[in-house]
Motif scaffolding. Structure first.
Motif, short mmCIF file in Angstrom:
data_model
loop_
_atom_site.label_atom_id
_atom_site.label_comp_id
_atom_site.label_asym_id
_atom_site.label_seq_id
_atom_site.Cartn_x
_atom_site.Cartn_y
_atom_site.Cartn_z
N GLU A 176 44.69 21.90 53.53
CA GLU A 176 45.36 23.13 53.79
C GLU A 176 44.89 23.33 55.21
OE1 GLU A 176 45.55 26.52 52.42
OE2 GLU A 176 46.24 24.85 50.69
N MET A 177 45.03 24.32 56.17
CA MET A 177 45.32 24.11 57.85
C MET A 177 44.19 25.53 57.85
SD MET A 177 48.47 23.79 59.60
CE MET A 177 48.23 24.09 61.17
N THR A 178 43.17 25.33 58.81
CA THR A 178 42.08 26.31 59.18
C THR A 178 42.37 27.07 59.94
OG1 THR A 178 41.42 25.35 60.85
CG2 THR A 178 40.37 24.10 59.56
N LYS A 179 42.25 27.90 60.62
CA LYS A 179 42.75 29.41 60.84
C LYS A 179 42.83 28.52 62.50
CE LYS A 179 42.38 33.91 62.70
NZ LYS A 179 43.24 33.99 64.43
N GLU A 180 41.68 27.83 62.86
CA GLU A 180 42.21 27.86 64.27
C GLU A 180 42.95 26.43 64.10
OE1 GLU A 180 39.59 24.38 67.58
OE2 GLU A 180 38.72 26.02 66.29
N GLU A 181 43.43 25.87 63.71
CA GLU A 181 44.88 24.38 64.01
C GLU A 181 45.81 25.68 62.95
OE1 GLU A 181 42.69 20.65 61.89
OE2 GLU A 181 43.57 22.45 60.00
N LYS A 182 45.71 26.54 62.72
CA LYS A 182 46.78 27.28 62.51
C LYS A 182 47.71 28.16 63.28
CE LYS A 182 49.33 31.36 60.06
NZ LYS A 182 48.82 32.71 58.71
N ASP A 183 46.78 28.52 64.24
CA ASP A 183 46.80 29.18 65.66
C ASP A 183 47.20 27.83 66.94
OD1 ASP A 183 46.01 31.63 64.49
OD2 ASP A 183 44.19 31.76 65.51
N GLN A 184 46.87 26.83 66.64
CA GLN A 184 47.31 25.75 67.53
C GLN A 184 48.72 25.66 67.19
OE1 GLN A 184 44.46 22.94 68.10
NE2 GLN A 184 42.61 23.44 68.89
N CYS A 185 48.76 25.47 66.07
CA CYS A 185 50.14 25.30 65.46
C CYS A 185 51.48 25.83 66.55
CB CYS A 185 50.28 24.67 63.88
SG CYS A 185 52.02 24.28 63.15
N LEU A 186 51.24 27.15 65.62
CA LEU A 186 52.43 28.03 66.38
C LEU A 186 52.30 28.51 67.55
CD1 LEU A 186 50.95 31.46 63.56
CD2 LEU A 186 53.51 29.79 63.52
N LEU A 187 50.64 28.65 68.52
CA LEU A 187 50.95 28.89 70.49
C LEU A 187 51.64 27.47 71.03
CD1 LEU A 187 47.62 31.01 70.63
CD2 LEU A 187 49.79 31.19 70.66
N ALA A 188 51.06 26.33 70.51
CA ALA A 188 51.43 25.02 71.13
C ALA A 188 51.70 24.04 70.79
CB ALA A 188 49.87 24.31 71.47
N SER A 189 51.99 23.86 69.08
CA SER A 189 52.77 22.93 69.13
C SER A 189 52.10 21.75 68.25
CB SER A 189 54.36 22.48 69.12
OG SER A 189 54.92 23.77 69.05
#
Length: 93
Positions: free
Chosen positions: A24-37
């Motif tokens: 599972e992705m953490t919230k921080e990883e999810k945010d980084q994925c969405l914002l900066a790929s």
């Protein structure tokens, strides 16, 4: 142009067949994925799914994201929409 669009479309289709890792992705990883790929190894989405996710995140607004982050999300959404439009144009020619 057609060859590039077909190569991108093939890459998207192939990536959809790659099994995602169970972690599972953490919230921080999810945010980084969405914002900066970044750190998106466990997230394999179609362009349409990415557009849907970006729209959902943008709708959360300033309660969740800063103005700068919303701007980045909107830029990612614009890029994804343009890519989808280019693929659809190439497929119809």
């Amino acid at each position: 142009m057609k060859k590039i669009a077909l190569a991108v479309m093939a890459a998207v289709m192939m990536s959809a067949t790659v099994p995602a890792l169970a972690a599972e992705m953490t919230k921080e990883e999810k945010d980084q994925c969405l914002l900066a790929s970044k750190n998106c190894a466990t997230e394999v989405d179609s362009i349409q799914k990415k557009i849907k996710k970006l729209n959902a995140e943008i709708k959360k607004g300033k309660k969740v994201y800063s103005a700068d982050e919303i701007k980045k999300l909107q830029q990612k959404l614009d890029e994804a929409n343009k890519m989808l439009d280019d693929l659809l144009k190439a497929g119809g020619s």
